[in-house]
Design an enzyme around this catalytic site. Structure first.
Site, PDB file in Angstrom:
ATOM      1  N   ASP A   1      -9.587  -3.394  -0.438  1.00  0.00           N
ATOM      2  CA  ASP A   1      -9.418  -4.390  -1.537  1.00  0.00           C
ATOM      3  C   ASP A   1     -10.351  -3.689  -2.758  1.00  0.00           C
ATOM      4  OD1 ASP A   1      -8.878  -6.957  -2.558  1.00  0.00           O
ATOM      5  OD2 ASP A   1     -10.994  -7.654  -2.373  1.00  0.00           O
TER       6      ASP A   1
ATOM      7  N   GLY B   1      -7.373  -7.455 -11.304  1.00  0.00           N
ATOM      8  CA  GLY B   1      -6.261  -8.280 -11.581  1.00  0.00           C
ATOM      9  C   GLY B   1      -5.922  -8.414 -13.181  1.00  0.00           C
TER      10      GLY B   1
ATOM     11  N   CYS C   1      -5.308  -7.050  -0.486  1.00  0.00           N
ATOM     12  CA  CYS C   1      -5.366  -7.395  -2.017  1.00  0.00           C
ATOM     13  C   CYS C   1      -3.794  -7.672  -2.422  1.00  0.00           C
ATOM     14  CB  CYS C   1      -6.214  -6.076  -2.673  1.00  0.00           C
ATOM     15  SG  CYS C   1      -6.167  -6.393  -4.320  1.00  0.00           S
ATOM     16  N   ASN C   2      -4.054  -8.902  -2.933  1.00  0.00           N
ATOM     17  CA  ASN C   2      -2.518  -9.226  -3.685  1.00  0.00           C
ATOM     18  C   ASN C   2      -2.063  -8.448  -4.662  1.00  0.00           C
ATOM     19  OD1 ASN C   2      -1.647 -12.133  -1.841  1.00  0.00           O
ATOM     20  ND2 ASN C   2      -3.865 -11.928  -2.051  1.00  0.00           N
TER      21      ASN C   2
ATOM     22  N   CYS D   1      -4.920 -14.755  -3.886  1.00  0.00           N
ATOM     23  CA  CYS D   1      -6.086 -13.711  -3.933  1.00  0.00           C
ATOM     24  C   CYS D   1      -7.011 -13.568  -2.857  1.00  0.00           C
ATOM     25  CB  CYS D   1      -6.690 -13.963  -5.478  1.00  0.00           C
ATOM     26  SG  CYS D   1      -7.984 -12.847  -5.776  1.00  0.00           S
TER      27      CYS D   1
HETATM   28  N1  DGL Z   1      -8.556  -9.457  -4.262  1.00  0.00           N
HETATM   29  C1  DGL Z   1      -7.597  -9.167  -5.110  1.00  0.00           C
HETATM   30  C2  DGL Z   1      -6.354 -10.012  -4.790  1.00  0.00           C
HETATM   31  O1  DGL Z   1      -6.020 -10.388  -3.274  1.00  0.00           O
HETATM   32  C3  DGL Z   1      -7.696  -9.426  -6.754  1.00  0.00           C
HETATM   33  C4  DGL Z   1      -9.140  -9.455  -7.244  1.00  0.00           C
HETATM   34  C5  DGL Z   1      -9.109  -8.484  -8.427  1.00  0.00           C
HETATM   35  O2  DGL Z   1      -8.756  -9.012  -9.690  1.00  0.00           O
HETATM   36  O3  DGL Z   1      -9.720  -7.451  -8.457  1.00  0.00           O
HETATM   37  O4  DGL Z   1      -5.514 -10.147  -5.643  1.00  0.00           O
END
Ligand code: DGL
Length: 250
Positions: A9, A42, A72-73, A182
């Site tokens: 992530d 993001g 991580c999306n 997220c």
């Molecule tokens: N954890 C990440 C996700 O699932 C994004 C977090 C970030 O912006 O770094 O999108």
């Protein structure tokens, strides 16, 4: 078979997926790598997210991982195709907002998707929406600064509630479900529920990603009989960030 399953992530958010993986696959040796030094992803341009994600994959496959779970999306939306092209022989699993189960539950309702700016602007999300929305109305919301709070261990804090309120209070009573798109956001589910009500259904992609990982490992004959283990790596490398990982995984 005993080679690690790498979980990646942009920071500590992927620990919400790791928790599901540990329940689903207790015999595996998990290696969690969080790129907290470069979080948040993001708000970055797609090319940067892609480069950071490919660098993480190089590191993790270089460490002998038998599979990579992109927990991580944002990284999935920006780089999953490139990852699969770069590692055609490897198991590479991504995560996407759990829109389908939410729409299945409320096919004629209103569902909000909360995700990073990058996830919401990528083609992958638009395709997902076009595919599954049907007659369901989809709203999107991207609360600036929440990922940073979760990175500081403040997902459930008055600060998180104050940050979320202007984004979520206008939705109260108007949506049937909220998709946490997220992996950092499940760690803010307490303030989210305080604003939107305890009974609002929240959906995230952790469980589905863990089940898909099990299916893919089983199909490749790569399931480890156990005993399993867990190790942590983080680009920040501070004692504090490892303490936070240990706290969030429980
Ligand atoms: N954890 C990440 C996700 O699932 C994004 C977090 C970030 O912006 O770094 O999108």
């Amino acid at each position: 078979m005993s080679a690690p399953v790498a979980v990646f992530d942009s920071g500590v958010g992927g620990v919400s997926v790791l928790r599901c993986l540990l329940r689903e696959l207790p015999g595996e040796n998990f290696l969690f790598y969080g790129d907290s030094a470069n979080a948040p992803y993001g708000v970055r341009p797609t090319a940067e997210i892609r480069a950071l994600t490919l660098a993480a994959a190089r590191r993790l496959f270089g460490a002998g991982a038998k599979a990579l779970v992109v927990a991580c999306n944002t990284a999935t939306a920006a780089a999953i195709n490139e990852l699969r092209e770069a590692y055609p022989q490897k198991i590479v699993i991504g995560i996407e907002p759990a829109l389908k189960p939410a729409v299945d539950a409320f096919p004629h309702g209103t569902v909000a998707v909360m995700a990073t700016q990058a996830t919401l602007r990528e083609e992958k999300f638009h395709t997902l929406e076009a595919h599954f929305a049907g007659d369901c109305r989809i709203l999107t919301v991207s609360p600036a600064g929440l990922v940073e709070l979760v990175e500081r261990g403040m997902g459930d804090s008055p600060e998180a509630e104050a940050l979320l309120r202007p984004y979520l209070a206008p939705l109260a009573g108007k949506i049937d479900a909220l998709v946490l798109g997220c992996t950092h956001f499940p760690f803010a589910s307490a303030p989210i529920r305080r604003i939107l009500g305890e009974s609002l259904p929240l959906y995230d992609g952790g469980g589905g990603t863990a089940r898909e990982t099990r299916r893919r490992l089983a199909a490749a004959g790569l399931l480890n009989p156990g005993p399993g283990s867990l190790s942590w790596e983080n680009s920040l490398g501070t004692a504090q960030i490892y303490r936070l990982c240990e706290r969030l995984v429980r």
